[in-house]
Design a protein around this motif. Sequence first.
Motif, PDB file in Angstrom:
ATOM      1  N   ALA A 154       0.840  -1.208   0.000  1.00 47.00           N
ATOM      2  CA  ALA A 154       0.000   0.000   0.000  1.00 47.00           C
ATOM      3  C   ALA A 154       0.867   1.247   0.000  1.00 47.00           C
ATOM      4  N   HIS A 155       1.890   1.274   0.845  1.00 45.88           N
ATOM      5  CA  HIS A 155       2.800   2.426   0.913  1.00 45.88           C
ATOM      6  C   HIS A 155       3.455   2.676  -0.447  1.00 45.88           C
ATOM      7  N   ASN A 156       3.991   1.617  -1.056  1.00 45.77           N
ATOM      8  CA  ASN A 156       4.649   1.765  -2.355  1.00 45.77           C
ATOM      9  C   ASN A 156       3.679   2.216  -3.431  1.00 45.77           C
ATOM     10  N   THR A 157       2.450   1.735  -3.361  1.00 49.30           N
ATOM     11  CA  THR A 157       1.421   2.142  -4.325  1.00 49.30           C
ATOM     12  C   THR A 157       1.124   3.630  -4.187  1.00 49.30           C
ATOM     13  N   VAL A 158       1.001   4.104  -2.956  1.00 46.53           N
ATOM     14  CA  VAL A 158       0.747   5.527  -2.707  1.00 46.53           C
ATOM     15  C   VAL A 158       1.927   6.368  -3.182  1.00 46.53           C
ATOM     16  N   MET A 159       3.145   5.932  -2.882  1.00 51.59           N
ATOM     17  CA  MET A 159       4.325   6.700  -3.299  1.00 51.59           C
ATOM     18  C   MET A 159       4.442   6.749  -4.818  1.00 51.59           C
ATOM     19  N   ASP A 160       4.145   5.637  -5.490  1.00 49.16           N
ATOM     20  CA  ASP A 160       4.153   5.635  -6.957  1.00 49.16           C
ATOM     21  C   ASP A 160       3.138   6.626  -7.506  1.00 49.16           C
ATOM     22  N   TRP A 161       1.976   6.677  -6.862  1.00 50.09           N
ATOM     23  CA  TRP A 161       0.931   7.624  -7.282  1.00 50.09           C
ATOM     24  C   TRP A 161       1.418   9.063  -7.114  1.00 50.09           C
ATOM     25  N   TYR A 162       2.034   9.365  -5.978  1.00 50.31           N
ATOM     26  CA  TYR A 162       2.557  10.717  -5.756  1.00 50.31           C
ATOM     27  C   TYR A 162       3.570  11.093  -6.829  1.00 50.31           C
ATOM     28  N   ARG A 163       4.461  10.169  -7.130  1.00 50.85           N
ATOM     29  CA  ARG A 163       5.509  10.464  -8.118  1.00 50.85           C
ATOM     30  C   ARG A 163       4.937  10.680  -9.512  1.00 50.85           C
ATOM     31  N   SER A 164       3.795  10.069  -9.775  1.00 49.06           N
ATOM     32  CA  SER A 164       3.209  10.179 -11.111  1.00 49.06           C
ATOM     33  C   SER A 164       2.419  11.472 -11.334  1.00 49.06           C
ATOM     34  N   LEU A 165       2.170  12.203 -10.262  1.00 46.40           N
ATOM     35  CA  LEU A 165       1.374  13.417 -10.395  1.00 46.40           C
ATOM     36  C   LEU A 165       2.159  14.508 -11.113  1.00 46.40           C
ATOM     37  N   ALA A 166       1.615  14.962 -12.213  1.00 40.11           N
ATOM     38  CA  ALA A 166       2.302  15.984 -13.010  1.00 40.11           C
ATOM     39  C   ALA A 166       2.347  17.324 -12.307  1.00 40.11           C
ATOM     40  N   GLN A 167       1.358  17.616 -11.458  1.00 37.30           N
ATOM     41  CA  GLN A 167       1.314  18.935 -10.842  1.00 37.30           C
ATOM     42  C   GLN A 167       2.260  19.082  -9.664  1.00 37.30           C
ATOM     43  N   PHE A 168       2.936  18.000  -9.245  1.00 36.64           N
ATOM     44  CA  PHE A 168       3.898  18.132  -8.157  1.00 36.64           C
ATOM     45  C   PHE A 168       5.221  18.597  -8.736  1.00 36.64           C
ATOM     46  N   HIS A 169       5.718  19.691  -8.234  1.00 37.70           N
ATOM     47  CA  HIS A 169       6.993  20.232  -8.670  1.00 37.70           C
ATOM     48  C   HIS A 169       7.959  20.163  -7.499  1.00 37.70           C
ATOM     49  N   PHE A 170       9.162  19.740  -7.798  1.00 32.19           N
ATOM     50  CA  PHE A 170      10.155  19.632  -6.751  1.00 32.19           C
ATOM     51  C   PHE A 170      11.278  20.608  -7.034  1.00 32.19           C
ATOM     52  N   GLN A 215      12.580  13.716  -2.505  1.00 32.61           N
ATOM     53  CA  GLN A 215      11.795  12.539  -2.862  1.00 32.61           C
ATOM     54  C   GLN A 215      12.367  11.242  -2.268  1.00 32.61           C
ATOM     55  N   LEU A 216      12.895  11.324  -1.055  1.00 31.16           N
ATOM     56  CA  LEU A 216      13.403  10.131  -0.391  1.00 31.16           C
ATOM     57  C   LEU A 216      12.250   9.361   0.250  1.00 31.16           C
ATOM     58  N   SER A 217      12.388   8.053   0.294  1.00 33.17           N
ATOM     59  CA  SER A 217      11.412   7.239   1.010  1.00 33.17           C
ATOM     60  C   SER A 217      11.671   7.394   2.510  1.00 33.17           C
ATOM     61  N   PHE A 218      10.709   6.985   3.336  1.00 39.46           N
ATOM     62  CA  PHE A 218      10.915   7.070   4.779  1.00 39.46           C
ATOM     63  C   PHE A 218      12.045   6.135   5.221  1.00 39.46           C
ATOM     64  N   LYS A 219      12.234   5.042   4.524  1.00 37.01           N
ATOM     65  CA  LYS A 219      13.354   4.154   4.840  1.00 37.01           C
ATOM     66  C   LYS A 219      14.669   4.880   4.580  1.00 37.01           C
ATOM     67  N   GLU A 220      14.756   5.574   3.431  1.00 40.91           N
ATOM     68  CA  GLU A 220      15.977   6.319   3.116  1.00 40.91           C
ATOM     69  C   GLU A 220      16.200   7.464   4.105  1.00 40.91           C
ATOM     70  N   ILE A 221      15.094   8.132   4.491  1.00 40.86           N
ATOM     71  CA  ILE A 221      15.200   9.209   5.487  1.00 40.86           C
ATOM     72  C   ILE A 221      15.733   8.641   6.796  1.00 40.86           C
ATOM     73  N   ALA A 222      15.188   7.494   7.206  1.00 45.14           N
ATOM     74  CA  ALA A 222      15.619   6.864   8.457  1.00 45.14           C
ATOM     75  C   ALA A 222      17.102   6.518   8.401  1.00 45.14           C
TER      76      ALA A 222
END
Length: 199
Positions: A83-99, A156-163
């Motif tokens: 579920a977490h990976n699915t949500v993160m993939d969805w976030y990354r796919s959003l065109a309106q998110f600018h980093f 755009q780090l995962s929580f695992k990478e942040i940890a």
Amino acid sequence: MKKIQDMTDEELALSYIDGNNRAFDLLLLRNQSNIYSYILFIVHDRETAEDLFQDTFVKAIAYMQDGRYTTSGKFGGWLMRIAHNTVMDWYRSLAQFHFVEANKDNDLSNISDPSLVVGNIENQYVNSQTLKDVRRLLDMLPMIQREVVYMRFYQQLSFKEIAETTNCSINTALGRMRYAVLNMRRMAKTYGMTLQLSI
């Protein structure tokens, strides 16, 4: 033989892999509330949450049918990672998110860069003000909360990478993000800020 209702989630998963579709129905029934609540909490939109919930279970089915599930006594945790990976993939796919990239001093002043907003002059003004407000709120956060927000949304780090990066547990990283969001919401309310971009 054990009744299906008495099986653990792991036993149900193995039974489903062996062809028992009723086992999957029971797995879904046992886990749907927890997984859906988690997704909805993150995305704050029922329609999106429903889509991501379905994607999560479709992926779980595919993994089980491909033989990529092994019992570990933690079926719920395995499903939550999907579920977490699915949500993160969805976030990354959003065109309106600018980093944006921070400079070497970790200065987020470029968050108000005009290239981040589009639309008519009024929308540009509203968006510019909103981004300034977000920057102000970020500056008011305690450093450890500001750091996790930066790593998650700007790097755009995962929580695992942040940890791993901050030498803390994933739960600590998640907790810091939760407190950052709660603090920003509280401060926005206190200062009468509306943190919503116009399209």
